[in-house]
Design a protein around this motif. Structure first.
Motif, PDB file in Angstrom:
ATOM      1  N   VAL A 479       0.867  -1.175   0.000  1.00  0.00           N
ATOM      2  CA  VAL A 479       0.000   0.000   0.000  1.00  0.00           C
ATOM      3  C   VAL A 479       0.904   1.225   0.000  1.00  0.00           C
ATOM      4  CG1 VAL A 479      -1.728   1.310   1.302  1.00  0.00           C
ATOM      5  CG2 VAL A 479      -1.825  -1.194   1.266  1.00  0.00           C
ATOM      6  N   ARG A 480       0.688   2.172  -0.924  1.00  0.00           N
ATOM      7  CA  ARG A 480       1.502   3.380  -0.987  1.00  0.00           C
ATOM      8  C   ARG A 480       0.769   4.506  -0.284  1.00  0.00           C
ATOM      9  NH1 ARG A 480       4.796   2.582  -5.734  1.00  0.00           N
ATOM     10  NH2 ARG A 480       5.754   4.608  -5.325  1.00  0.00           N
ATOM     11  N   VAL A 481       1.506   5.267   0.513  1.00  0.00           N
ATOM     12  CA  VAL A 481       0.878   6.302   1.350  1.00  0.00           C
ATOM     13  C   VAL A 481       1.594   7.627   1.139  1.00  0.00           C
ATOM     14  CG1 VAL A 481       0.026   6.825   3.662  1.00  0.00           C
ATOM     15  CG2 VAL A 481       0.579   4.456   3.052  1.00  0.00           C
ATOM     16  N   GLN A 482       0.832   8.683   0.876  1.00  0.00           N
ATOM     17  CA  GLN A 482       1.434  10.005   0.700  1.00  0.00           C
ATOM     18  C   GLN A 482       2.073  10.449   2.024  1.00  0.00           C
ATOM     19  OE1 GLN A 482       0.909  13.414   1.642  1.00  0.00           O
ATOM     20  NE2 GLN A 482       2.518  13.986   0.184  1.00  0.00           N
ATOM     21  N   HIS A 483       3.224  11.054   1.925  1.00  0.00           N
ATOM     22  CA  HIS A 483       4.041  11.393   3.094  1.00  0.00           C
ATOM     23  C   HIS A 483       3.270  12.203   4.155  1.00  0.00           C
ATOM     24  CE1 HIS A 483       7.948  12.441   5.000  1.00  0.00           C
ATOM     25  NE2 HIS A 483       7.374  13.607   5.242  1.00  0.00           N
ATOM     26  N   HIS A 484       2.603  13.262   3.741  1.00  0.00           N
ATOM     27  CA  HIS A 484       1.944  14.129   4.733  1.00  0.00           C
ATOM     28  C   HIS A 484       0.662  13.504   5.265  1.00  0.00           C
ATOM     29  CE1 HIS A 484       4.630  16.674   2.316  1.00  0.00           C
ATOM     30  NE2 HIS A 484       4.988  17.086   3.518  1.00  0.00           N
ATOM     31  N   HIS A 485       0.006  12.718   4.417  1.00  0.00           N
ATOM     32  CA  HIS A 485      -1.139  11.957   4.915  1.00  0.00           C
ATOM     33  C   HIS A 485      -0.683  10.983   5.995  1.00  0.00           C
ATOM     34  CE1 HIS A 485      -4.549   8.881   4.217  1.00  0.00           C
ATOM     35  NE2 HIS A 485      -4.922   9.780   5.106  1.00  0.00           N
ATOM     36  N   ALA A 486       0.484  10.363   5.796  1.00  0.00           N
ATOM     37  CA  ALA A 486       1.020   9.435   6.795  1.00  0.00           C
ATOM     38  C   ALA A 486       1.312  10.164   8.114  1.00  0.00           C
ATOM     39  CB  ALA A 486       2.286   8.758   6.275  1.00  0.00           C
ATOM     40  N   HIS A 487       1.929  11.354   8.024  1.00  0.00           N
ATOM     41  CA  HIS A 487       2.160  12.153   9.232  1.00  0.00           C
ATOM     42  C   HIS A 487       0.864  12.306  10.030  1.00  0.00           C
ATOM     43  CE1 HIS A 487       6.121  14.034   9.537  1.00  0.00           C
ATOM     44  NE2 HIS A 487       6.202  14.056   8.230  1.00  0.00           N
ATOM     45  N   LEU A 488      -0.178  12.739   9.317  1.00  0.00           N
ATOM     46  CA  LEU A 488      -1.435  13.090   9.997  1.00  0.00           C
ATOM     47  C   LEU A 488      -2.185  11.844  10.451  1.00  0.00           C
ATOM     48  CD1 LEU A 488      -2.279  16.021   7.622  1.00  0.00           C
ATOM     49  CD2 LEU A 488      -1.791  16.213  10.082  1.00  0.00           C
ATOM     50  N   ALA A 489      -2.092  10.745   9.679  1.00  0.00           N
ATOM     51  CA  ALA A 489      -2.753   9.499  10.090  1.00  0.00           C
ATOM     52  C   ALA A 489      -2.132   8.983  11.391  1.00  0.00           C
ATOM     53  CB  ALA A 489      -2.642   8.453   8.987  1.00  0.00           C
ATOM     54  N   ALA A 490      -0.815   9.168  11.537  1.00  0.00           N
ATOM     55  CA  ALA A 490      -0.149   8.749  12.779  1.00  0.00           C
ATOM     56  C   ALA A 490      -0.697   9.550  13.959  1.00  0.00           C
ATOM     57  CB  ALA A 490       1.365   8.949  12.653  1.00  0.00           C
ATOM     58  N   LEU A 491      -0.856  10.848  13.758  1.00  0.00           N
ATOM     59  CA  LEU A 491      -1.379  11.691  14.832  1.00  0.00           C
ATOM     60  C   LEU A 491      -2.840  11.349  15.141  1.00  0.00           C
ATOM     61  CD1 LEU A 491      -1.230  13.967  16.840  1.00  0.00           C
ATOM     62  CD2 LEU A 491      -1.309  15.611  14.957  1.00  0.00           C
ATOM     63  N   LEU A 492      -3.596  11.029  14.096  1.00  0.00           N
ATOM     64  CA  LEU A 492      -4.982  10.619  14.283  1.00  0.00           C
ATOM     65  C   LEU A 492      -5.041   9.400  15.215  1.00  0.00           C
ATOM     66  CD1 LEU A 492      -7.607  11.755  13.017  1.00  0.00           C
ATOM     67  CD2 LEU A 492      -7.494   9.923  11.328  1.00  0.00           C
ATOM     68  N   ALA A 493      -4.138   8.435  14.965  1.00  0.00           N
ATOM     69  CA  ALA A 493      -4.086   7.244  15.810  1.00  0.00           C
ATOM     70  C   ALA A 493      -3.697   7.609  17.241  1.00  0.00           C
ATOM     71  CB  ALA A 493      -3.096   6.232  15.234  1.00  0.00           C
ATOM     72  N   GLU A 494      -2.786   8.564  17.391  1.00  0.00           N
ATOM     73  CA  GLU A 494      -2.412   8.996  18.745  1.00  0.00           C
ATOM     74  C   GLU A 494      -3.612   9.551  19.503  1.00  0.00           C
ATOM     75  OE1 GLU A 494       1.045  11.447  19.721  1.00  0.00           O
ATOM     76  OE2 GLU A 494       1.932  10.846  17.820  1.00  0.00           O
ATOM     77  N   THR A 495      -4.467  10.293  18.801  1.00  0.00           N
ATOM     78  CA  THR A 495      -5.626  10.890  19.485  1.00  0.00           C
ATOM     79  C   THR A 495      -6.699   9.849  19.768  1.00  0.00           C
ATOM     80  OG1 THR A 495      -6.874  11.417  17.470  1.00  0.00           O
ATOM     81  CG2 THR A 495      -5.263  13.052  18.221  1.00  0.00           C
ATOM     82  N   GLY A 496      -6.695   8.730  19.001  1.00  0.00           N
ATOM     83  CA  GLY A 496      -7.709   7.705  19.193  1.00  0.00           C
ATOM     84  C   GLY A 496      -9.069   8.085  18.632  1.00  0.00           C
ATOM     85  N   ASP A 497      -9.189   9.246  18.017  1.00  0.00           N
ATOM     86  CA  ASP A 497     -10.460   9.715  17.453  1.00  0.00           C
ATOM     87  C   ASP A 497     -10.293   9.774  15.940  1.00  0.00           C
ATOM     88  OD1 ASP A 497     -12.592  11.125  16.472  1.00  0.00           O
ATOM     89  OD2 ASP A 497     -12.426  12.809  17.882  1.00  0.00           O
ATOM     90  N   TYR A 498     -10.943   8.843  15.235  1.00  0.00           N
ATOM     91  CA  TYR A 498     -10.719   8.696  13.797  1.00  0.00           C
ATOM     92  C   TYR A 498     -11.657   9.531  12.939  1.00  0.00           C
ATOM     93  CZ  TYR A 498      -7.143   5.155  14.377  1.00  0.00           C
ATOM     94  OH  TYR A 498      -5.977   4.511  14.695  1.00  0.00           O
ATOM     95  N   ALA A 499     -12.419  10.438  13.553  1.00  0.00           N
ATOM     96  CA  ALA A 499     -13.300  11.302  12.757  1.00  0.00           C
ATOM     97  C   ALA A 499     -12.460  12.211  11.863  1.00  0.00           C
ATOM     98  CB  ALA A 499     -14.171  12.137  13.695  1.00  0.00           C
ATOM     99  N   SER A 500     -13.036  12.650  10.736  1.00  0.00           N
ATOM    100  CA  SER A 500     -12.349  13.572   9.822  1.00  0.00           C
ATOM    101  C   SER A 500     -11.912  14.815  10.563  1.00  0.00           C
ATOM    102  CB  SER A 500     -13.281  14.013   8.695  1.00  0.00           C
ATOM    103  OG  SER A 500     -13.517  12.950   7.841  1.00  0.00           O
ATOM    104  N   ALA A 501     -10.807  15.373  10.144  1.00  0.00           N
ATOM    105  CA  ALA A 501     -10.286  16.579  10.783  1.00  0.00           C
ATOM    106  C   ALA A 501      -9.499  17.365   9.759  1.00  0.00           C
ATOM    107  CB  ALA A 501      -9.395  16.208  11.971  1.00  0.00           C
ATOM    108  N   LEU A 502      -9.162  18.596  10.134  1.00  0.00           N
ATOM    109  CA  LEU A 502      -8.224  19.367   9.335  1.00  0.00           C
ATOM    110  C   LEU A 502      -6.825  19.034   9.828  1.00  0.00           C
ATOM    111  CD1 LEU A 502      -7.290  21.619   7.393  1.00  0.00           C
ATOM    112  CD2 LEU A 502      -7.672  23.242   9.274  1.00  0.00           C
ATOM    113  N   GLY A 503      -5.961  18.658   8.907  1.00  0.00           N
ATOM    114  CA  GLY A 503      -4.579  18.368   9.281  1.00  0.00           C
ATOM    115  C   GLY A 503      -3.650  19.394   8.667  1.00  0.00           C
ATOM    116  N   ILE A 504      -2.772  19.943   9.481  1.00  0.00           N
ATOM    117  CA  ILE A 504      -1.743  20.855   8.992  1.00  0.00           C
ATOM    118  C   ILE A 504      -0.425  20.096   9.032  1.00  0.00           C
ATOM    119  CG2 ILE A 504      -0.547  23.039   9.389  1.00  0.00           C
ATOM    120  CD1 ILE A 504      -3.469  23.483   8.700  1.00  0.00           C
ATOM    121  N   ALA A 505       0.196  19.904   7.889  1.00  0.00           N
ATOM    122  CA  ALA A 505       1.492  19.201   7.842  1.00  0.00           C
ATOM    123  C   ALA A 505       2.519  20.148   7.235  1.00  0.00           C
ATOM    124  CB  ALA A 505       1.376  17.914   7.030  1.00  0.00           C
TER     125      ALA A 505
END
Ligand SMILES: [Zn+2]
Ligand SMILES: [Zn+2]
Length: 750
Positions: A479-505
């Motif tokens: 699976v290929r993952v865009q770099h900044h999406h990966a940054h923000l997906a990691a943070l999403l997992a840290e928060t434990g809340d998978y709802a859509s959000a605005l991510g600033i990378a």
């Protein structure tokens, strides 16, 4: 006389191999209870009997008084009929086999071992390799699981009778302390000269004498070698830099204790506990004006990385040296991985170190010091390694068997087991053979100790990364993952809340699917996908990779784009030809990188013409900044952030002689305003009020604090990294999280 009651309790979490059963024994004694306890595959199970009040107190203490290395995730208690027992006993482990593997990180020396080390009456007095269930090497000496003496590098040292008796006594604090040893049976410390020849006398005293004389020593630590020298003497530090080929990247210093650390830097509230806790990382904090540390240690910055002596060998060294801070930097050349074997150190560090303080307890796996930045309210991880690895991140989705290969720079890899993602230790930049070899070692080791065979690979979009190639060659689906999406997906997992959000990378560079280099990105996203709602206006990246090393190129690119007279600002001998290239017909690689905008402004301010290490220019700009009341103008033009006003404003300010500090302060304000403006627009258009901040630019204390504060004032919920680094160290986790979400969707419900 109260009627006795009975209670069966089950304690789950990281409670095996960390001294939990001796703790239970002592706790039961303290409350006068009888009963028994044993390790099972489902955790530690105890049955206790006694007066209700004492039993309740026992249960209440199971979590709050747990030994420092234990992590109690769950305590279940249920009443059972009272039974007659003469005392409290620790039973042998349940024959049902190995408990669910809980490999713990390496830990700094504990208080009890420190007391023994310095107690002339103790049989381990001045023994530099003592340890117990609460401290010492773990992950770095683990060959395979289960975590048992035959499976660690200490298997080469048979225990003596005294050590064996402690090891087998459930009431002893060394009960099942796998690496335990003593002067009679354990490894030894030796001092070797520059050619590897043994030096006579007490090795620790000899090493301290050499350090006092201004020599450079290679010192074997927990996860690798350090290079050490007196941090207060400029010529000594300069010599270390010259020999190590490390021009001006900041070096860390080690001090004996938290008081000594507080004398060098302004520690945050949590600083002492962090520095003296089991993780004992390097903490980067604002340096005190009165610090005796040589300017050469961290030139051009207002911060200093400090750590406290964390192995018994370090403690003994400081017993000789007193409060003299020591430079303690990774035992390597330039950016290569740290040395771990004695012979390897003698070969690779000969010519760098004047002498070698070594021991013969083998290190199996390289683990660097972890580095944290003092931010509020808690610290920000810069490098996650010793003390943190292999602790996992509970992701709340099925990540089993997914291997994230991570990015090119500051690489980590990550492996999922069940719903937990385990990031490996910092490997570093994958631009040399030794780093690639370390990547393979960590990859194999993580799979081994977690007992997980990878079934799915996740990697970057960049076609030329070595990690992309390795993922393709792994034989696994990818699976290929865009770099900044990966940054923000990691943070999403840290928060434990998978709802859509605005991510600033905001960072230096990540491959964009449109063929440009991304890095100033606002994404509306969740674990599955993203929409790029805003990005910095494109600018040319003259010279490609060279533009990231030479900030003057970025200043030039911005000035040419804005049609400004660059000759006033850029004096580099190659500026003329690069300017002609920029104005010419040949297409240039375009970037929306925030890191490169930082570079451009730092170069305009005359702060940095060459990034001799990553993010040097942004660090210089941050260090220079003073509080400013206002900001530079920018415009949100559809999805594009127009930055012309910023460059013009900076140039005009500097032209009329404004202080660099004020310019840098305004620039930081501008970026905080920019994030708030983007967030307001996204909230108005889509109703999203949660903003996640990731990317290497957020290791900037000023930017992080200002952005956080202004977003909160504007009514947003804000999250930044607390468990992973904001920089590229988080990317592998995000890759696993995205791949896990995709796989779950493809499998469908149930
Ligand atoms: Zn200990
Ligand atoms: Zn012994």
């Amino acid at each position: 006389m109260t009627t006795p009651v009975g209670r069966q309790v089950r304690v789950q979490g990281m409670v095996q191999g960390v001294g939990y059963r001796p703790f239970l024994y002592a706790l039961a004694q303290r409350h006068g209870l009888t009963g028994e306890a044993r390790n099972t595959a489902q955790g530690v199970v105890a049955r206790v009997f006694g007066p209700a009040r004492d039993v309740d107190a026992f249960v209440a203490a199971l979590r709050v008084e747990a030994p420092p290395l234990a992590r109690v995730s769950c305590v279940q208690a249920r009443p059972i009929p009272a039974e007659e027992h003469a005392h409290f006993r620790i039973l042998p482990s349940d024959a049902q086999g190995a408990p669910a593997v809980a490999v713990t990180p390496d830990a700094a020396i504990c208080d009890a071992c420190r007391r023994e080390l310095l107690d002339p009456q103790d049989r381990r007095y001045r023994y530099p390799l003592l340890n117990c269930t609460q401290c010492g090497p773990r992950y770095s000496i683990l060959l395979t699981v289960p975590y048992d003496r035959p499976n660690i590098t200490m298997r080469a040292f048979p225990m003596c009778g005294a050590c064996r008796a402690e090891y087998e006594d459930p009431t002893d604090r060394r009960h099942h302390a796998q690496p335990t040893c003593c002067p009679a049976c354990g490894p030894r410390v030796r001092l070797l000269g520059g050619e590897g020849e043994p030096l006579d006398g007490d090795p620790v005293r000899g090493a301290a004498r050499l350090l006092r004389e201004g020599r450079i020593l290679a010192v074997k630590g927990l996860g690798g070698f350090h290079l050490a020298c007196d941090a207060t003497r400029p010529p000594v530090v300069a010599r270390l830099r010259a020999r190590k080929h490390r021009e001006d990247k900041p070096l860390a210093v080690m001090v004996p204790d938290a008081d000594a650390a507080a004398a060098l830097v302004h520690l945050p509230d949590y600083g002492r506990a962090l520095l003296t806790g089991p993780q004992a990382p390097i903490l980067v904090a604002p340096e005190r004006a009165a610090s005796p540390v040589a300017e050469e240690v961290a030139p051009g910055t207002d911060t200093l990385g400090v750590m406290v002596a964390y192995t018994p060998l370090h403690v003994l060294l400081f017993e000789e040296l007193g409060d003299v801070p020591l430079v303690m930097t990774s035992g390597n050349l330039s950016e290569e991985p740290i040395c771990i074997r004695n012979r390897e150190a003698l070969e690779r560090l000969s010519g760098v170190a004047d002498a070698f303080l070594v021991h013969d307890r083998p290190i199996h796996l390289r683990v660097d010091d972890s580095v944290l930045l003092a931010t509020d309210p808690g610290p920000t991880l810069l490098r996650r390694a010793r003390g943190y690895v292999p602790a996992g991140l509970e992701a709340g989705l099925d990540a089993d068997g997914i291997l994230g290969f991570g990015p090119l720079l500051k690489n980590t890899l990550a492996l999922g087991r069940g719903t937990t993602v385990f990031p490996g230790q910092h490997v570093g930049d994958l631009d040399n053979v030794r780093a690639l070899k370390m990547f393979d070692e960590v990859r194999a080791h993580l799979a081994e100790v977690l007992g997980v065979a990878p079934t799915l690979a996740a990697c970057d979009l960049h076609p030329d990364y070595p990690t992309t190639r390795m993922a393709a060659q792994s034989g696994l689906p990818v699976v290929r993952v865009q770099h900044h999406h990966a940054h923000l997906a990691a943070l999403l997992a840290e928060t434990g809340d998978y709802a859509s959000a605005l991510g600033i990378a905001f960072d230096g560079a990540g491959y964009g699917p449109d063929g440009t280099v991304w890095g100033g990105e606002a994404l509306v996203f969740d674990a599955l996908g993203y929409e790029r709602v805003c990005h910095l206006e494109h600018v040319a990246l003259p010279g490609g990779d060279r533009a990231a090393r030479e900030p003057w190129r970025m200043a030039l690119a911005y000035l040419v784009r804005e049609g400004l007279d660059w000759t006033r600002w850029v004096a580099h001998p190659r500026a003329d030809s690069v300017a002609r290239l920029l104005a010419g017909p040949l297409p240039q690689v375009q970037t929306s990188s925030m890191g490169r905008l930082f570079d451009a402004v730092a170069a305009l301010c005359g702060l940095c013409d060459e990034n001799t290490f990553e993010a040097k220019a942004p660090m210089r700009l941050e260090a220079a900044a003073t509080d400013a009341p206002d900001a530079y103008p920018f415009a949100l033009d559809g999805p594009v952030v127009r930055t012309g006003g910023v460059i013009r404003g900076v140039a005009e300010d500097l032209a009329r002689g404004a202080p660099v500090g004020a310019v840098a302060g305004r620039f930081h304000n501008t970026l905080a305003d920019l994030v708030v403006d983007i967030a307001r627009r996204v909230r108005a258009e889509r109703g999203l009020a949660r903003v996640l901040l990731s990317g290497g630019c957020f290791v900037n204390r000023r930017l992080l604090a200002a952005t956080h504060a202004r977003l909160r004032e504007a009514g947003f919920r804000v999250a930044a990294h607390t468990l992973l680094p904001p920089g590229d160290g988080a990317v592998s986790v995000g890759q696993v999280v995205h791949a896990a979400a995709r796989r779950s969707r493809e499998r469908g419900p149930g």
